[in-house]
Design a protein around this motif. Structure first.
Motif, PDB file in Angstrom:
ATOM      1  N   TYR A 162      68.841  18.110  50.188  1.00 11.87           N
ATOM      2  CA  TYR A 162      68.100  17.844  48.950  1.00 11.87           C
ATOM      3  C   TYR A 162      66.855  17.000  49.186  1.00 11.87           C
ATOM      4  CZ  TYR A 162      72.486  19.513  47.089  1.00 11.87           C
ATOM      5  OH  TYR A 162      73.595  20.266  46.822  1.00 11.87           O
ATOM      6  N   VAL A 185      69.292  17.933  43.596  1.00  7.84           N
ATOM      7  CA  VAL A 185      70.657  17.780  43.091  1.00  7.84           C
ATOM      8  C   VAL A 185      70.597  16.914  41.838  1.00  7.84           C
ATOM      9  CG1 VAL A 185      71.212  15.777  44.581  1.00  7.84           C
ATOM     10  CG2 VAL A 185      73.061  17.235  43.666  1.00  7.84           C
ATOM     11  N   ASP A 233      68.257  28.622  41.831  1.00  9.93           N
ATOM     12  CA  ASP A 233      69.217  28.571  42.936  1.00  9.93           C
ATOM     13  C   ASP A 233      69.040  27.342  43.819  1.00  9.93           C
ATOM     14  OD1 ASP A 233      70.429  30.898  42.110  1.00  9.93           O
ATOM     15  OD2 ASP A 233      69.345  32.173  43.517  1.00  9.93           O
ATOM     16  N   ASP A 293      71.363  22.111  42.237  1.00 11.63           N
ATOM     17  CA  ASP A 293      72.817  21.973  42.191  1.00 11.63           C
ATOM     18  C   ASP A 293      73.146  20.854  41.213  1.00 11.63           C
ATOM     19  OD1 ASP A 293      73.197  23.949  44.113  1.00 11.63           O
ATOM     20  OD2 ASP A 293      73.272  22.511  45.766  1.00 11.63           O
TER      21      ASP A 293
END
Length: 164
Positions: free
Chosen positions: A72, A16, A46, A49
């Motif tokens: 994560y 992330v 993908d 984030d």
């Protein structure tokens, strides 16, 4: 004596990127640098984030919330706090940094610091793709390197995973 170092390898990682919108002319290139570096080092697009928060003050809470999901392997944090004429800088920069370190310690997950704390916008620009490189890139590389180091140094440990 055993000595370990890590390599910035991203295959199989989920990362992330938490970015501050304040000082957007600086933070957008930092976030873009982090994402492109993660992808270039093997993190699937993908599996990245990006969370945007209003300012640096909100970074620690967003990181904690993201890490609490267990999704994560690391958090890469980018933002820019530029000194002004008031002591606001000292409070925001110091407390945001402390909050990020607390999150890393509490969740036992690397939280890397691409949070610029500069005296001038020119210094921030130099660190967001200018003469001093892109500190978003550096923070992304550091996250991957620490993850690989942990894998090498502690191969039988599973941090952040619940016991079956």
């Amino acid at each position: 004596m055993a000595e370990f170092t890590g390599e910035p390898r991203g295959e199989g990682r989920r990362i992330v990127v938490v970015a501050s919108r304040f000082n957007e002319s600086i933070t957008v290139p930092l976030a873009e640098g982090a994402v492109s570096t993660l992808a270039a080092r093997g993190v699937a697009f993908d599996d990245i984030d990006v969370l945007w928060v209003p300012g640096a003050w909100e970074l620690p809470t967003a990181v904690r919330r993201a890490l609490a999901t267990g999704k994560y392997d690391a958090a890469v944090v980018v933002g820019a706090v530029v000194r002004g004429d008031t002591p606001h800088f000292d409070f925001v920069a110091g407390e945001a940094s402390r909050g990020l370190m607390d999150a890393s310690r509490d969740f036992e997950v690397p939280v890397t610091l691409g949070l610029l704390t500069t005296d001038t916008m020119a210094q921030a620009e130099a660190r967001a793709g200018g003469a001093h490189g892109n500190k978003g890139d550096d923070a992304a590389l550091a996250a991957l390197e620490v993850l690989d180091l942990f894998d090498r140094a502690f191969p039988d440990e599973s941090f952040g995973e619940e016991d079956a």
